[in-house]
Design a protein around this motif. Structure first.
Motif, PDB file in Angstrom:
ATOM      1  N   PHE A   1       0.879  -1.019   0.267  1.00 19.45           N
ATOM      2  CA  PHE A   1       0.000  -0.248  -0.131  1.00 19.45           C
ATOM      3  C   PHE A   1       0.765   0.991   0.475  1.00 19.45           C
ATOM      4  O   PHE A   1       0.715   2.426  -1.012  1.00 19.45           O
TER       5      PHE A   1
ATOM      6  N   ALA B   1       3.523   1.956  -0.912  1.00 18.61           N
ATOM      7  CA  ALA B   1       4.285   1.480  -2.211  1.00 18.61           C
ATOM      8  C   ALA B   1       3.575   2.303  -3.193  1.00 18.61           C
ATOM      9  O   ALA B   1       4.159   2.424  -4.376  1.00 18.61           O
ATOM     10  N   SER B   2       2.587   2.064  -3.509  1.00 24.27           N
ATOM     11  CA  SER B   2       1.578   2.303  -4.559  1.00 24.27           C
ATOM     12  C   SER B   2       1.062   3.508  -4.750  1.00 24.27           C
ATOM     13  O   SER B   2       0.550   4.025  -3.424  1.00 24.27           O
ATOM     14  N   PRO B   3       1.365   4.124  -5.071  1.00 22.08           N
ATOM     15  CA  PRO B   3       0.573   6.059  -5.707  1.00 22.08           C
ATOM     16  C   PRO B   3      -0.739   5.650  -5.204  1.00 22.08           C
ATOM     17  O   PRO B   3      -1.877   5.541  -6.449  1.00 22.08           O
ATOM     18  N   LEU B   4      -1.002   6.102  -3.929  1.00 24.36           N
ATOM     19  CA  LEU B   4      -2.755   5.665  -3.393  1.00 24.36           C
ATOM     20  C   LEU B   4      -3.359   6.829  -3.869  1.00 24.36           C
ATOM     21  O   LEU B   4      -4.035   6.715  -4.063  1.00 24.36           O
ATOM     22  N   VAL B   5      -2.363   7.807  -4.291  1.00 22.44           N
ATOM     23  CA  VAL B   5      -3.431   9.368  -4.641  1.00 22.44           C
ATOM     24  C   VAL B   5      -4.322   9.049  -5.476  1.00 22.44           C
ATOM     25  O   VAL B   5      -5.192   9.406  -5.949  1.00 22.44           O
ATOM     26  N   ALA B   6      -3.754   8.228  -5.855  1.00 24.68           N
ATOM     27  CA  ALA B   6      -4.549   7.176  -8.129  1.00 24.68           C
ATOM     28  C   ALA B   6      -6.115   7.495  -7.060  1.00 24.68           C
ATOM     29  O   ALA B   6      -7.060   6.564  -7.810  1.00 24.68           O
ATOM     30  N   LEU B   7      -6.252   6.839  -5.803  1.00 27.01           N
ATOM     31  CA  LEU B   7      -7.727   6.423  -5.463  1.00 27.01           C
ATOM     32  C   LEU B   7      -8.356   7.915  -5.250  1.00 27.01           C
ATOM     33  O   LEU B   7      -8.929   7.896  -5.258  1.00 27.01           O
TER      34      LEU B   7
ATOM     35  N   PRO C   1      -9.701  10.716  -7.513  1.00 27.97           N
ATOM     36  CA  PRO C   1     -10.749  11.034  -7.755  1.00 27.97           C
ATOM     37  C   PRO C   1     -12.174   9.782  -7.364  1.00 27.97           C
ATOM     38  O   PRO C   1     -12.659  10.446  -7.229  1.00 27.97           O
ATOM     39  N   LEU C   2     -11.788   8.631  -6.531  1.00 31.24           N
ATOM     40  CA  LEU C   2     -13.201   7.381  -6.347  1.00 31.24           C
ATOM     41  C   LEU C   2     -12.973   8.082  -5.431  1.00 31.24           C
ATOM     42  O   LEU C   2     -14.502   8.341  -4.874  1.00 31.24           O
TER      43      LEU C   2
ATOM     44  N   ILE D   1       0.024  16.971  -0.311  1.00 35.85           N
ATOM     45  CA  ILE D   1      -0.501  16.768  -1.337  1.00 35.85           C
ATOM     46  C   ILE D   1      -1.790  16.125  -0.829  1.00 35.85           C
ATOM     47  O   ILE D   1      -2.179  16.975  -2.272  1.00 35.85           O
TER      48      ILE D   1
ATOM     49  N   LEU E   1      -3.881  19.221  -1.544  1.00 37.65           N
ATOM     50  CA  LEU E   1      -3.086  20.313  -3.126  1.00 37.65           C
ATOM     51  C   LEU E   1      -4.401  19.244  -4.125  1.00 37.65           C
ATOM     52  O   LEU E   1      -5.736  19.548  -5.190  1.00 37.65           O
ATOM     53  N   VAL E   2      -4.625  17.854  -3.531  1.00 31.17           N
ATOM     54  CA  VAL E   2      -5.257  16.744  -5.089  1.00 31.17           C
ATOM     55  C   VAL E   2      -6.338  17.480  -4.686  1.00 31.17           C
ATOM     56  O   VAL E   2      -7.578  17.568  -5.479  1.00 31.17           O
TER      57      VAL E   2
ATOM     58  N   PHE F   1      -9.172  18.756  -7.546  1.00 34.57           N
ATOM     59  CA  PHE F   1     -10.555  18.040  -8.145  1.00 34.57           C
ATOM     60  C   PHE F   1     -11.800  18.987  -8.087  1.00 34.57           C
ATOM     61  O   PHE F   1     -12.049  19.326  -9.347  1.00 34.57           O
TER      62      PHE F   1
ATOM     63  N   PRO G   1       4.987  20.741  -1.242  1.00 30.97           N
ATOM     64  CA  PRO G   1       4.316  19.151  -2.462  1.00 30.97           C
ATOM     65  C   PRO G   1       4.465  19.878  -3.694  1.00 30.97           C
ATOM     66  O   PRO G   1       3.848  21.094  -4.038  1.00 30.97           O
TER      67      PRO G   1
ATOM     68  N   LEU H   1       3.226  19.018  -6.126  1.00 35.09           N
ATOM     69  CA  LEU H   1       1.486  18.998  -6.979  1.00 35.09           C
ATOM     70  C   LEU H   1       1.445  20.835  -6.598  1.00 35.09           C
ATOM     71  O   LEU H   1       0.303  21.807  -8.069  1.00 35.09           O
TER      72      LEU H   1
ATOM     73  N   VAL I   1       0.953  10.991 -12.005  1.00 33.23           N
ATOM     74  CA  VAL I   1      -0.502  10.590 -11.813  1.00 33.23           C
ATOM     75  C   VAL I   1      -0.896  11.753 -11.563  1.00 33.23           C
ATOM     76  O   VAL I   1      -1.912  11.485 -11.632  1.00 33.23           O
TER      77      VAL I   1
ATOM     78  N   PHE J   1      -3.728  13.679 -13.887  1.00 35.46           N
ATOM     79  CA  PHE J   1      -5.317  13.862 -13.234  1.00 35.46           C
ATOM     80  C   PHE J   1      -6.113  15.464 -13.250  1.00 35.46           C
ATOM     81  O   PHE J   1      -6.917  15.248 -13.634  1.00 35.46           O
ATOM     82  N   PHE J   2      -4.935  15.954 -12.977  1.00 28.58           N
ATOM     83  CA  PHE J   2      -5.297  17.301 -13.812  1.00 28.58           C
ATOM     84  C   PHE J   2      -4.610  18.074 -15.184  1.00 28.58           C
ATOM     85  O   PHE J   2      -5.634  18.632 -15.783  1.00 28.58           O
TER      86      PHE J   2
ATOM     87  N   MET K   1      -7.787   6.908 -15.987  1.00 30.77           N
ATOM     88  CA  MET K   1      -8.625   6.911 -14.676  1.00 30.77           C
ATOM     89  C   MET K   1      -9.656   7.410 -13.951  1.00 30.77           C
ATOM     90  O   MET K   1     -10.255   7.026 -13.441  1.00 30.77           O
TER      91      MET K   1
ATOM     92  N   ALA L   1       1.068   0.579  -9.397  1.00 30.54           N
ATOM     93  CA  ALA L   1       1.399   0.146  -8.316  1.00 30.54           C
ATOM     94  C   ALA L   1       2.480  -0.857  -8.294  1.00 30.54           C
ATOM     95  O   ALA L   1       3.486  -0.988  -8.108  1.00 30.54           O
TER      96      ALA L   1
END
Lengths: 263, 284
Positions: free
Chosen positions: A111, A113-119, A121-122, A201, A204-205, A209, B132, B134, B221, B225-226, B236, B256
């Motif tokens: 978890f 290591a994965s770019p969780l920020v990809a979640l 939008p969801l 981060i 801001l994300v 959005f 950040p 971003l 990523v 997105f933006f 995505m 990932a």
């Protein structure tokens, strides 16, 4: 170090680094301001320090800046608080109970290591564009530094201290309270430094959005309307806040746990 | 940890051939077994949640199960719809990371060798590293437009600082004695860099590279997105707003997986390079 104790260094030598650093920053802004005298940049795409300062004064005077900052601060702190409340106990249990550690460590590593920020939008669509959506993103991104650092902290606990408490009749709760938590604390503070960066981060994300207020929203809106002076002003404010938070925690670490200096 | 294991092994050896070997085998595989078990349990629970928990229709829209995510991912691979966006993302990633390496390593060596440059750059490095990255995205989109180069720029400023800071730490950790030795044999600054400083800093640089890869993936990523029209991140976001939750998860798995694969490879390199040093790198 020993030489310094014998010969007292002059002011310039002692503060050389700070003086040079300050000089470089002043030089940078001066060069930025001066370059407009020679190159006619398009003011739609770049601004200069004098205009940025004026824009910032405007934003402060109208109260917009503080309003946006306050709006962003709420999910930031809620998310971070939730991350501490969940992450620290989880990390401690993972470190203290080897089997829990075996079971959860690979999962958490994946978890983390994965770019969780990809979640994001969801999460924004599910939890909405308000405080809760942003707070959840902050939590998701900032919980892992707390877990990992609490975990590492427990594993570094002195076994001797544990045995002492046990042989003096201490129970499990005494161990947590008297040995584990105090020795894990420096690790948690170090983790919070990383977590704060990730939480920024996340805010801001969330605000890029979809939002109607907040500092991230302000930056992207000023960009959209080509108000470069205000946009730069807000960016500098975010930079200042980020530096104050991370360096503040670093300073607190050095002050509170001097034996860990340099780690 | 290592100490207790060898102690256990020794106790097992003393205890004779009876139950000891079996126990030590279990000991060796126990962490892996628990780790794999937790993955399986997580996936099973996730898969069967809809059978046990009545989901509201609104929530159902946001819900997916692992089997459906796997099927979607497989379909994206087979139909080829994964490769074009992934190629776009990979180009931005590789270009940004390459520029960060080309800029970060020499700059890190310079700042590490010169205390004047170090003092002057320090406030900027601290400020940019704490912020950040971003926050610069709207500005970079204004300057570079929506497309490859604003993404490359975000990847670049994300990956630059771990590389720069680790290179600099590695250079600073170089043995002063060795530097003085080569210098007294008539070496100039270039020789010092080549013979002492860079070899010494290499393990630090590899750690920096590992961190930089993570930041670079994050940069791709987020910037997609933006500020983008194409790329896996764009796929995505579009899927999320169309409630195709399985596509979002499939994209996350791809990002990932690639991120873990790359950092894993660098980690192997890192272990190789640091195995022989007793108290090895711990930068950042």
């Amino acid at each position: 170090m020993a030489e310094q104790a014998i010969v007292r260094p002059t002011f310039a030598v002692r503060y050389r680094k700070i003086l040079l650093g300050g000089f470089a920053v002043i030089l940078f802004f001066a060069a930025w301001q001066a370059i407009f005298l020679f190159v006619p940049f398009n003011p739609l795409f770049i601004s200069k320090p004098s205009l940025i300062a004026a824009g910032l004064v405007d934003l402060v005077d109208s109260g917009d800046l503080f309003h946006d900052l306050a709006v962003s601060a709420v999910p930031f702190f809620i998310g971070l608080a939730a991350a501490v409340i969940v992450g620290v106990p989880l990390g401690i249990v993972m470190g203290w109970r080897p089997r829990v550690g075996y079971a959860l460590d690979p999962l958490m590593t994946v978890f983390y290591a994965s770019p969780l920020v990809a979640l994001a939008p969801l999460l924004v669509i599910f939890f909405g564009v308000g405080v809760s959506g942003k707070a959840v993103i902050v939590f998701v991104l900032s919980v892992f530094p707390f877990i990992f650092n609490a975990h590492a902290g427990v594993r570094a606990v002195d076994r001797l201290l544990i045995n002492v408490v046990r042989s003096l009749g201490g129970g499990e709760w005494d161990l947590y309270r008297k040995v584990i938590f105090p020795s894990v604390l420096p690790y948690i503070v170090a983790g919070s430094r990383i977590a704060v960066g990730r939480a920024l981060i996340a805010v801001l994300v969330g605000e890029f959005f979809a939002a109607s207020e907040g500092i991230g929203y302000a930056i992207s809106r000023f960009g959209d309307i080509f108000a470069l002076d205000r946009m730069f002003g807000c960016i500098l404010v975010v930079m200042a806040i980020a530096v104050v938070l991370t360096e503040g925690i670093r300073w607190a670490e050095r002050a509170a746990f001097p034996w860990r200096a340099g780690q | 940890m290592a100490e207790t294991q060898t102690l256990d092994a020794r106790v097992a050896a003393l205890g004779g051939a009876g139950a000891a070997p079996r126990r030590s085998l279990w000991r060796r595989i126990e962490p892996a077994a628990w780790g794999a078990g937790s993955f399986v349990v997580l996936l099973l629970v996730w898969q069967f949640v809809p059978y046990f928990v009545p989901l509201k229709p609104g929530t159902r829209l946001f819900f997916t199960v692992p089997s459906r995510v796997a099927a979607t991912l497989w379909q994206m691979i087979v139909s080829g719809s994964l490769w074009a966006p992934l190629g776009v993302s990979a180009t931005a990633f590789a270009t940004g990371l390459a520029i960060a390496i080309v800029v970060g390593l020499p700059l890190g060596i310079l700042i590490g060798r010169s205390s004047l440059l170090n003092a002057m750059f320090d406030p900027f490095i601290t400020a940019f590293n704490a912020t950040p990255r971003l926050v610069f995205l709207p500005l970079l989109m204004l300057w570079l437009g929506i497309g490859l180069w604003s993404k490359v720029a975000i990847v670049f400023i994300g990956a630059l600082f771990p590389l720069l800071i680790n290179t600099y730490e590695g250079v600073r950790a170089a043995d002063k004695l060795l530097i003085n030795v080569v210098r007294s044999f008539g070496a100039n600054e270039w020789d010092i860099a080549r013979l002492v400083v860079v070899p010494n800093a290499l393990p630090f640089i590899v750690v920096g590279l590992r961190l930089a890869i993570g930041r670079a993936v994050l940069g791709v990523v987020v910037s997609e997105f933006f500020g983008s029209q194409e790329g896996l991140g764009v796929v995505m976001v579009r899927a999320a707003s169309g409630f195709q939750v399985d596509v979002v998860f499939a994209g996350l798995i791809v990002f990932a997986g690639l991120s873990l694969l790359m950092t894993g490879l660098v980690k192997l390199l890192e272990d190789r390079m640091t195995r022989w040093r007793p108290g090895h790198v711990n930068a950042q």
